[in-house]
Structures are given as C-alpha cells and as structure tokens.
Scaffold this motif. Structure first.
Motif, short mmCIF file in Angstrom:
data_model
loop_
_atom_site.label_atom_id
_atom_site.label_comp_id
_atom_site.label_asym_id
_atom_site.label_seq_id
_atom_site.Cartn_x
_atom_site.Cartn_y
_atom_site.Cartn_z
N MET A 806 0.97 -1.25 0.05
CA MET A 806 0.05 0.04 -0.06
C MET A 806 1.02 1.15 0.12
SD MET A 806 -2.84 1.35 -0.18
CE MET A 806 -3.70 -0.30 0.07
N GLN A 807 2.04 1.29 0.73
CA GLN A 807 2.72 2.30 0.80
C GLN A 807 3.43 2.65 -0.43
OE1 GLN A 807 5.53 1.36 3.93
NE2 GLN A 807 4.09 1.89 5.39
N ASN A 808 3.75 1.58 -1.18
CA ASN A 808 4.67 1.61 -2.55
C ASN A 808 3.47 2.22 -3.71
OD1 ASN A 808 6.64 1.03 -4.34
ND2 ASN A 808 5.09 -0.43 -5.15
N MET A 809 2.27 1.72 -3.34
CA MET A 809 1.25 2.29 -4.62
C MET A 809 0.89 3.60 -4.04
SD MET A 809 -1.50 -0.81 -5.01
CE MET A 809 -2.00 -1.01 -3.41
N VAL A 810 0.79 3.94 -2.66
CA VAL A 810 0.48 5.41 -2.54
C VAL A 810 1.76 6.34 -2.99
CG1 VAL A 810 0.20 6.90 -0.48
CG2 VAL A 810 -0.97 4.82 -0.62
N TRP A 811 3.04 5.88 -2.61
CA TRP A 811 4.17 6.59 -3.05
C TRP A 811 4.20 6.78 -4.65
CZ3 TRP A 811 8.33 5.22 -5.79
CH2 TRP A 811 9.50 6.24 -5.79
N THR A 812 3.83 5.83 -5.15
CA THR A 812 3.82 5.63 -6.67
C THR A 812 2.74 6.74 -6.98
OG1 THR A 812 4.73 3.46 -6.82
CG2 THR A 812 3.59 4.42 -8.70
N TYR A 813 1.58 6.56 -6.59
CA TYR A 813 0.46 7.44 -6.90
C TYR A 813 0.63 8.94 -6.82
CZ TYR A 813 -4.26 9.24 -7.66
OH TYR A 813 -5.43 9.85 -8.15
N CYS A 814 1.33 9.19 -5.53
CA CYS A 814 1.59 10.31 -5.15
C CYS A 814 2.66 11.14 -6.15
CB CYS A 814 2.04 10.58 -3.89
SG CYS A 814 0.54 10.26 -2.45
N LYS A 815 3.61 10.15 -6.38
CA LYS A 815 4.70 10.68 -7.40
C LYS A 815 4.27 10.99 -8.52
CE LYS A 815 9.31 9.34 -8.79
NZ LYS A 815 10.17 8.26 -8.76
N LYS A 816 3.02 10.52 -9.02
CA LYS A 816 2.54 10.82 -10.30
C LYS A 816 1.59 11.83 -10.38
CE LYS A 816 2.94 6.01 -12.05
NZ LYS A 816 2.05 5.07 -12.35
N GLU A 820 -2.33 20.55 -9.75
CA GLU A 820 -3.45 20.56 -9.78
C GLU A 820 -4.42 19.55 -9.38
OE1 GLU A 820 -1.46 20.89 -12.18
OE2 GLU A 820 -1.36 23.01 -12.88
N TRP A 821 -3.93 18.25 -9.68
CA TRP A 821 -4.76 17.21 -9.16
C TRP A 821 -4.49 17.15 -7.74
CZ3 TRP A 821 -8.30 14.32 -11.04
CH2 TRP A 821 -8.65 13.15 -10.39
N LYS A 822 -3.36 17.41 -7.15
CA LYS A 822 -3.43 17.35 -5.76
C LYS A 822 -4.27 18.17 -4.83
CE LYS A 822 0.40 18.22 -1.98
NZ LYS A 822 1.54 18.57 -1.75
N HIS A 823 -4.38 19.54 -5.47
CA HIS A 823 -5.52 20.52 -4.99
C HIS A 823 -6.77 19.97 -5.12
CE1 HIS A 823 -7.28 24.35 -4.18
NE2 HIS A 823 -7.97 24.36 -5.11
N GLN A 824 -6.94 19.23 -6.14
CA GLN A 824 -8.44 18.74 -6.45
C GLN A 824 -8.67 17.49 -5.37
OE1 GLN A 824 -11.87 18.20 -8.12
NE2 GLN A 824 -10.62 19.45 -9.33
N MET A 825 -7.64 16.73 -5.09
CA MET A 825 -7.71 15.70 -3.93
C MET A 825 -7.83 16.39 -2.57
SD MET A 825 -7.70 12.77 -5.59
CE MET A 825 -7.55 11.87 -4.18
N GLU A 826 -7.19 17.32 -2.28
CA GLU A 826 -7.60 17.94 -1.04
C GLU A 826 -8.92 18.28 -0.70
OE1 GLU A 826 -4.69 21.06 -0.97
OE2 GLU A 826 -3.17 19.95 -0.69
N GLN A 827 -9.42 18.95 -1.94
CA GLN A 827 -10.85 19.47 -1.92
C GLN A 827 -11.78 18.33 -1.58
OE1 GLN A 827 -11.92 22.87 -4.69
NE2 GLN A 827 -10.12 22.29 -5.61
N LYS A 828 -11.62 17.09 -2.27
CA LYS A 828 -12.12 16.06 -2.44
C LYS A 828 -12.15 15.18 -0.93
CE LYS A 828 -14.21 15.60 -6.43
NZ LYS A 828 -15.34 15.24 -6.67
N THR A 829 -11.03 15.58 -0.22
CA THR A 829 -10.94 15.01 1.05
C THR A 829 -11.55 15.93 2.13
OG1 THR A 829 -8.45 14.27 0.72
CG2 THR A 829 -9.47 14.62 2.86
N VAL A 830 -11.74 16.91 1.82
CA VAL A 830 -12.72 17.99 2.90
C VAL A 830 -14.14 17.44 2.51
CG1 VAL A 830 -13.29 20.31 3.27
CG2 VAL A 830 -10.89 19.66 2.86
#
Length: 1025
Positions: A806-816, A820-830
């Motif tokens: 899971m850590q590897n998938m998360v790290w791989t996903y975050c690396k990609k 803009e997508w990070k800001h989108q995910m932050e809003q989706k998290t809220v």
C-alpha cells in the motif's frame, strides 16, 4: 614397348583416339599418320598436318613417334591441369602431346625397370629446346618430391638458362638456336623421384666464336655480359657497354634482337649459377675467360720487315695477361710463333700475319670450347647422385641435338653434325626393322622384306677405316710435306671418287658443276644433297683456376700424338644412346620440300606405308578387341565366356569384316585398312549413345531408389529415436509428478507440525503458492483493498507485505500527481469529511471534478451581460481575487420568492451578485455556520450574526452543485467545523429577531415552495445531487 609402326588399342581405353570425337576427323585430321587412308600420298600427309595446325593441334603421332610443329606462339596447353591430365594415362588414351611421351617413358622406366631415351631432333627453329624444357618441367611437377629432390629439380631446371647462355645463339632461322648437342641423363630412385642427372655435350659450334654469318650473333653470354653486367664488373674486365667495339661481335652485324632481352637474361643466368652451386670466385673466373675471348678478338697484328707478325697493341695483352693469369711475354710469343720439334730440339718459328690471326682464332675457340666443357662438368657435379646405398636407380635420357641442316656455306662442323644424324637414322631404322620383324614372327605373320633406303652406305663412306673421308683427312694432316685443302680434295677423288654418294666439281656432270665450287665436295645424304667446303699450347701456363682445369699442364710434357680428327668425331658420335622414343620437330611451313625433311629423317611414312601393304596397318590385342567392341555383338555382350580367339571370330563375323581386311595372329588381330577400324569406331560411338542412355536410365533409377531407401531408413531411424525421446520424457515427467504428489500428500499430513523433512516441501509450496497468487492478484491501485488470504505461517509476513504494497502504491500514485490534481484531491478529502455518509447526494459528486467557476456553462441566458464582461466588472468592483464562482438561487425573506444570483468566493468573503450588482457581502469571520439537509436537495443556509446591521438575517440559497459549493466555502472560510447537516428541518434567522423554518421531506421530484404553515417546504428526490 609398343612397336613404333603399329597403333595398339589397349584395355581401359578412354576413347581418346581423336581430340574430341571421331566425327571431327574431317576438321582436325587423324592424330596418328598410320591411320591415313591415302597412305601413299605426301599431299595427304601435308594436308593432315595443316588441318591439325589450324586447330592449334601441334602434335601428331607416327605410331610411337611424336611429330611436333613449332607454333611460334604461346598455347595454353602446358599448365598443371594439362600435366595432371596426362599423368598416369596410357599413351593413346588422350590426344598427342609432349607430356604423353614424357609420361610414357616415365611409366615404362618404372614398370619395366629399363632405362629410357627420348630423342629430340629437327632443324634450327623447330622447337627442340622448348620441347626438352617441357619434358623437364613435366618431370619436375609430376614426380614425387622431397627437400633433397626439390633441390635436384631446381638445379635440373636452372641448368637450361646457363647452357642456353653459353651454347645458344641467334641464327637466321631461330633467335635462340642451340649450337651444340646435349644428352641429359635424369636419374630416378626406386620411388620414381629425380635424384640426380648428368649432361653430355656434343659438337659445340666453336667456329661461331670467331665468325658469324650476316644477320646472326655470337653466343648469348657475350651480349648478356655487356648489356647486363654491373659497371664495376665491366670496369674490372676492361669491357665497354657497346658490343660494336668487339670484332667477334660485329661480323654478323646484328648486335641487338627485339625478341631478346639481354639484361633480363643476364639476371636469370646469375641466379641460375647460384642455384646450381657456383661460388662467387668461380663466377668471376668464368667471366674473366669470357671477356678474354673478346679481348683476343680485338688483338691486331702488324708485319715487320721480314714478314713476321707482331702485336701492335699492348693494351689487349695487358688485359689478357691479367684476366687469364698468363705472363704477357709468354702470351705474346705464343700468339706470334709456333714451336717445332726436330730431332729432339725445340725451335720457335715466327708466324706471318695470316697464320698469327688463325692461331689467335684457334686459341679463342679452344678456350671457349674447353670452358664450355668445364661448365657442363661443373653442372654435372652439382647434379651427381652420391647415394651409393641405393643401386636401384633408373635413367631417362633426353637427347637434344640439332638435326640435318644445309647452309649456303657448310664447314667441317656441319659435316660432323650431318654425319651424327646419319648415324642416328641408321640406328633408328635397324631398331625399327628388328622390333617389327620380331613381332611378326611372334604372331606367326608372314614377313616380307621391306624396301627402304639403308643409309649404312653413307655412314661407311664417312667412317670406314682407312677408306672413309675421316680416315683420309687424318692421313692428309699427318703426312710429311705441304698438305693443303686442295691436296685433301684430290685424295678424296682418288680414293672414294667412284662412290655413288660422293661428287666433286671434277667428277660431276655439267649441270651439277654449275652448282658447285672447285673447293667443295658433295655427299648425297638420306635427307638431301649437301656441298661441303674444304677451306677452312699456351693456356697450360695459366693461373686462372678454371683454365688450369681446362688445359692440363701434363699436356706440355705428354709425348703422345694428339687425337686425330677421326678420334674426335667418333668420340662425339659413338656414345649416342639408342632412342626409345623419337620427337622430330618441324617449322610450320607446310610445303612439300619442308615436310619431306621431317619424313625423310626417319623415313617413317614410306616404311609405315609398306607395312600397310603387308596388312599391318593396325594391330590390336585379342583381349583388347573383345573388351572394347564386345557391345557391338549380342553374343559377346555383356561378357564373353568362351575362349578369346573364338570371341574375336564371333565379333568380326557379326561386324562383317571381309577376309582380306584382317588377319589373325596368335595374340593379336591385324587390321589392314584404317577405314575398317574407323567404321568399327563409328559403330561403337553410336552404340555408346544407346548404352549411355540405358546406363543413365538404370543409374538414375538406382540412385533414386537408393536415395529413397536411404531417406526411408533415415526417417524410420529418426522417428524411432524421437519416439524414444518422447517416451523417456513422458516417463520422466510421470516419475517427477508422482514424487511431487507423494511429497505433497506427506506434507499435507504433517502440515500442522514444526518444519521437518516430511512437511518442508508442502510448506515451501504453500508459501510459494501464496507468493505467486499475491504476485498475480496484488492490488493494482490504492482504492483496491483486496488481498489474498495468507497461510497461518505467513500471516505476519502477509501484513507487512500488505502495508509495504500500500505504501508503495501510495508513493507511486503521489509521485505521479500534478499540483492541480493534488489541489483537487485536497478538496475531495474535505468534501469526504463533511458529507460522506451524511448527505444523500454525496456519492454522485465523488467522480465529478471540482472547478474554479461554473459561470461559463451554467450562467442563465437571462443575464444581460456576457460572462467575460461580468467577470471584468467584478474586478472593477475591487473584489479580491476570487477563488470560486457559481450560479445560485436565493429565496428572499418575504414569501420565499426565488431569485437568481451569482455566488462568488473571494479570499476574505462571500459575495452575492445580481446582474453585475453586488447585493450582499458576508465576511468569513462573520459567518456563524452553514446548514444543509441530509437529503439530496441543494438548499443550504448561511448563518450570519443578528447583531450585524449590515446583514438582514441568514441567507437561504440553492445550488445545483451544493457539495462543491459548500466544500469551497468551508475551505475558503475555514468553516469546515461549522457545517451542520440537519435532519427534517433547518431553523434560520429573519430580520427583526424573527425566525424561519425550512422543512425537508423526500419525494418523487424536487419542489421548493412556501407551505401553508409559513415554512419553506423542500421536497427532495433520490436522484438529485
């Protein structure tokens, strides 16, 4: 040896009776003159020779005699491939060639252990020297070789250029004419390899040293030395580069010849001398002698008052004294005086100019002649076979001697040459007649004497003791008184004048006298009439090492009378070997007179024609006839089982031979007419075609059948081998599978115990199976929560692997993830924290991306200003940088009428705008909270303080993107904790301390209206979001 006058067909004949086929006879003639049909015609003989010459077939047989015609051009018939073609092949199996003659002599020597001799003769320019070279080259290439043998081969081959340089000269007929006869013995050991050799020279034309006819040259070595010698060498020898400066080289007026490169030939001679074994000192001494001959020729005489000769130039004497190692005083006295011994006393008598010149020329000839003999002996020393342990050596002799020649001026030397040819002719005829007669008697054939010209009468005229020409010359030279050429001629007339083959000017008829001089006598030789003209001891003290060997000092004290002319001539002629094979050479001049010279040499045509008259044209061994022609008769094909004579009778009867066409001997059949043999050969050629077709068909069938059977056996063998491999593989797999199953079952039984040999395979397999299953079914993304169930022994390891995965998938996903997508995910998290499992339309909002504005697509068309103008107007209103804009519906406080508005979120407040006009602004700090129902409607309430005079109460709004709008408001205003999700109803504040209520009920369609109780009723559907 095959008889020289019969064509003998032998077993294993390869059909080489003609160069290509019998049908080509009309074009290329016959390859053996014995087979000429018109045997009595000299014209037919000449025409056959011309036909073959036009086709570049320069060799023709007369039985075993090989006639060679000089083509005067290079023919590609002397390569190694041609040598291999003739190597080990029977004499008549291939077309005539000098290689066939060479190989026949070689095989006869090997098989019969009998010495052989090849006689090469012909007139000048006929190609005798080249023929002898080809024979030597053939033996050098085809005979076995070793290091020692190769040295002998090289010396044999290199002896040719040396002997040619010292013994050959340019004549009117030939630019490289041999002016001496040569007999070379080639010694072979028991293996057939050449191991040695010996050369005997005959009748060197010494007169050429001092005199040459116009258009001729002296011996080659003089010109080679002058043209090719180094400058230092010429300076030491006192020579100049110009041959015109030497009297012995200008008499022929032909110093240079276009076809001769003297400079190149000099290099070849020097190399050959080194190969043969000459030391540098010997070469230098040899060149001293050659140059001394030139200086002798330049010596000039003058006369004193008494008529005695004297030498006018001291320069030549000085050169001769230094080059020959002889005192100048002694040399001068010897060249101007002669020694006379009378009553035991030695007297010195002066010579006149003519006598001194003759003495000078005699000395030059003697020096050159003895030097040539020394040179031959030196070569013999290098070729000598010294191994005395091998006594089984055999010899092939090669006799290269100039043939019968007639010149305008014929001297005593020409007389000796023609006499030598007379002796050879006599010897050849005797051998031929004897061998023929022995064969006829052995076969029981009636022998009839053959009429031929026996030249013994001429030989006796020359050599008979006390009565011959040579004996008379001896007597004339020894008798007291003044002997002269005229007295010698008169004595010949008195002694042999009545001989039918001797004529002088005095004894001749009127017609003949016109063609003869008074100083001449004529001999009627076998090959023609020749007129002979009767006109015609210092070196012992030399210090030259070569001359001391040529002129023995014992000659000075020897009281024995010098050899007479008879002894000298007979010493050259008597040791001539008996030839076993004859090669007459001829020029390519197809005239009756010229060809007659060839024919008359051995009288082969007349002799063989006589044999034709006696039914002896072709003789064939009985066994050879049956073997060769058995296919022409059904009774003898494929094999004759009876007696050979009966088989021959059956065969000739079937072929239709007439009694007068053949005669049977004891072991041979004699066929009279060549046309009979040709007809039989033509029938055989036709038969060969049909037999060849049958053989080809049978052979093709046999080869195909053999090929099929071989392929079939190979296929069966390959199939059996492959089936065995497959069976062994299957058995191996079954054994392996059974072992695996057995170990697996045993491990399953002991699976709950500690690891032991009984369960280690099973446990390893379970672990392996789990890991492989995990490898194939591992989660592909962070949302995939599936995980294979691990075995008990791998529970802890499985959990660690799961976390790591899971850590590897998360790290791989975050690396990609992009910003803009990070800001989108932050809003989706809220949004997830606020509305997950709390509001019904949240799941429908998850896959939809949040945007920064909804005005571009959602602004109603009733707006009076374009979107871009509206946004620009917002900027003019000094609204801080907005982060979100969305169209909303506002419900006012009086009657809850719906009014379209735009909701803008800035950095510090919420702005509600209508058609470009700001209607209300709520700062984030003044925002008390946000209320929204748990259903899927889009109505929400913004709660503001009641004490704020700028506000007229809480704001009731509706948005089609309520999740996105409230998430943006919560993030911008940091009001995530102030978002309240109510069940059933929401109470909000109106102006002047009043309160309003919004009732939420589920329904089939969305409906917002004022209820009868004064509340705002909202009916929410299950599908709205």
């Amino acid at each position: 040896m095959t008889s020289p006058c019969v064509f003998q067909v032998v077993p294993n004949d390869r059909g080489g009776m003609m160069e290509s086929a019998l049908t080509a006879r009309d074009r290329v003639g016959v390859q053996d003159f014995v087979l000429l049909e018109n045997y009595t015609s000299e014209a037919a003989f000449i025409e056959n020779l011309r036909k073959r010459f036009k086709e570049n077939l320069i060799y023709t047989y007369i039985s075993s005699v090989l006639v060679s015609v000089n083509p005067y051009k290079d023919l590609e018939i002397y390569t190694k491939n041609h040598m291999e073609r003739y190597r080990g092949v029977n004499f008549y199996e291939v077309s005539p060639h000098i290689y066939a003659t060479s190989d026949n002599s070689y095989r006869s020597m090997r098989t019969e252990r009998r010495d052989q001799c090849i006689l090469i003769s012909g007139e000048s320019g006929a190609g005798k020297t080249e023929a002898s070279k080809k024979i030597l080259q053939y033996y050098a290439v085809t005979c076995p070789a070793s290091d020692q043998v190769q040295t002998v081969k090289d010396r044999l081959l290199q002896s040719n250029p040396v002997l040619e340089a010292f013994g050959n000269a340019k004549t009117l007929r030939n630019d490289n004419s041999s002016r001496f006869g040569k007999y070379m013995d080639i010694q072979f050991d028991f293996k057939g390899a050449p191991v040695g050799g010996h050369i005997i020279n005959y009748l060197l034309e010494k007169s050429r040293v001092v005199h040459q006819n116009h258009g001729e040259r002296n011996f080659h070595i003089f010109y080679q030395l002058i043209e090719g010698g180094e400058e230092d060498l010429l300076r030491r020898l006192g020579l100049e580069r110009n041959p015109q400066h030497y009297q012995y080289l200008v008499k022929g007026n032909c110093p240079k010849v276009s076809s001769i490169n003297d400079r190149s030939d000099w290099k070849q001679v020097r190399k050959a001398l080194t190969v043969i074994g000459f030391s540098e000192d010997e070469v230098e001494e040899l060149m001293n002698i050659i140059s001394s001959v030139l200086h002798l020729g330049n010596m000039q005489y003058g006369g004193d008052d008494g008529g005695s000769a004297c030498i006018t130039s001291d320069t030549q004497i000085k050169y001769l004294s230094r080059l020959l190692g002889v005192s100048g005083t002694v040399l001068t006295e010897a060249l101007t005086h002669r020694k006379i011994i009378a009553k035991g006393e030695e007297l010195m008598s002066p010579l006149n100019i003519e006598q001194a010149s003759a003495a000078r020329d005699a000395l030059s000839k003697a020096v050159y002649g003895r030097t040539f003999t020394w040179l031959v002996n030196k070569i013999n020393g290098s070729l000598a076979y010294t191994d005395e342990s091998n006594k089984n050596s055999s010899v092939i002799g090669l006799l290269d001697i100039y043939g019968f020649e007639v010149f305008q001026y014929n001297s005593f030397e020409q007389f000796c040459i023609n006499y030598c040819n007379e002796k050879l002719q006599q010897l050849f005829i005797e051998l031929t007649l004897k061998s023929e007669q022995e064969e006829y008697e052995a076969e029981g054939i009636t022998w009839e004497p053959v009429q031929y010209f026996n030249n013994k009468i001429i030989c006796d005229l020359v050599e008979e003791k006390f009565k011959g020409i040579i004996s008379i010359l001896d007597e004339e030279c020894l008798r007291p008184g003044d002997a002269s050429d005229i007295t010698f001629l008169e004595k010949l007339e008195d002694t042999v004048g009545s001989h039918p083959h001797f004529v002088t000017h005095k004894l001749a008829d009127t017609k003949t006298r016109k063609l003869m001089g008074r100083e001449e006598f004529r001999l009627l030789h076998y090959a023609g009439d020749v007129n002979y003209n009767v006109n015609g001891e210092v070196m012992c003290m030399s210090e030259n090492k070569i001359l001391t060997q040529c002129f023995d000092r014992e000659e000075l004290t020897d009281k024995k009378r010098p050899d007479t002319v008879r002894c000298v001539v007979l010493s050259h002629v008597s040791p001539l070997p008996n030839p076993t094979i004859v090669v007459p050479c001829a020029k390519a001049e197809f005239t009756k007179l010229h060809v007659t010279k060839i024919l008359d040499y051995s009288e082969l045509l007349h002799f063989n024609c006589s044999q034709v008259k006696l039914c002896v044209c072709v003789c064939v061994f009985v066994c050879a006839l049956v073997f060769r022609y058995k296919s022409l008769c059904p009774d003898t094909w494929p094999n004759w089982q009876g007696k050979l004579p009966e088989g021959v009778s059956t065969l000739v009867k079937h072929l239709g031979y007439k009694p007068e066409e053949y005669k049977m001997g004891r072991s041979k059949i004699f066929i009279r007419f060549p046309k009979t043999l040709f007809a039989t050969e033509d029938a055989l050629e036709t038969r060969k075609q049909s037999l060849a077709t049958k053989l080809q068909a049978g052979w093709k069938g046999y080869t195909q059948k053999t090929k099929y059977q071989k392929l079939r056996r190979s296929a069966i063998r390959i199939e059996a081998w492959w089936r065995g491999i497959l069976a062994r593989r299957r058995a191996q797999r079954r054994r392996k599978a059974s072992d695996t199953i057995r170990r697996f079952i045993r491990g399953f039984i002991y699976r709950h115990q500690e690891r032991c040999p009984q369960n280690e395979y099973f446990l390893d397999y379970v672990r392996y199976a789990f890991l492989m299953n995990l490898h194939r079914n591992a989660p592909k993304n962070v949302l995939d929560k599936s995980w294979p169930t691990p075995p008990p022994a791998l529970t802890e390891a499985s959990e660690h692997l799961r976390k790591m995965c899971m850590q590897n998938m998360v790290w791989t996903y975050c690396k990609k993830i992009s910003p803009e997508w990070k800001h989108q995910m932050e809003q989706k998290t809220v949004a997830s924290e606020l509305f997950k499992d709390k509001k019904d339309n949240y799941p429908q909002s998850v896959p939809k991306l949040f945007v920064s504005t909804r005005l571009s697509t959602q602004t109603p068309t009733t707006l009076s200003l374009p979107i871009q103008f509206l946004l620009s107007f917002y900027d003019l209103l000094c609204i801080p940088s907005r982060s979100y804009a969305v169209p909303v519906t506002k419900y006012d406080r009086n009657g809850y009428r719906a009014r379209p508005r735009q909701l803008l979120l800035t950095g510090d407040s919420i702005v509600i705008v209508e058609e470009g006009k700001m209607k209300q602004r709520i700062e984030y700090g003044a925002l008390k909270g946000i209320s929204v129902s748990s259903l899927s409607d889009g109505v929400f309430v913004l709660h503001v303080p009641s004490t704020d005079n700028k506000q007229k109460g809480d704001v009731v709004l509706q948005s089609d993107h309520v999740i996105e709008t409230l998430t943006k408001v919560a993030i911008c205003g940091e009001k995530a904790d102030n978002v309240n999700i109510n069940q059933g109803s929401i109470t909000f504040a109106l102006s002047q301390g009043k309160e309003g209520v919004i009732d939420f009920t589920p329904g089939s369609e969305l409906l917002v209206a004022k209820a009868k109780n004064g509340h705002l009723a909202v009916v929410s559907t299950q599908t709205s979001g």
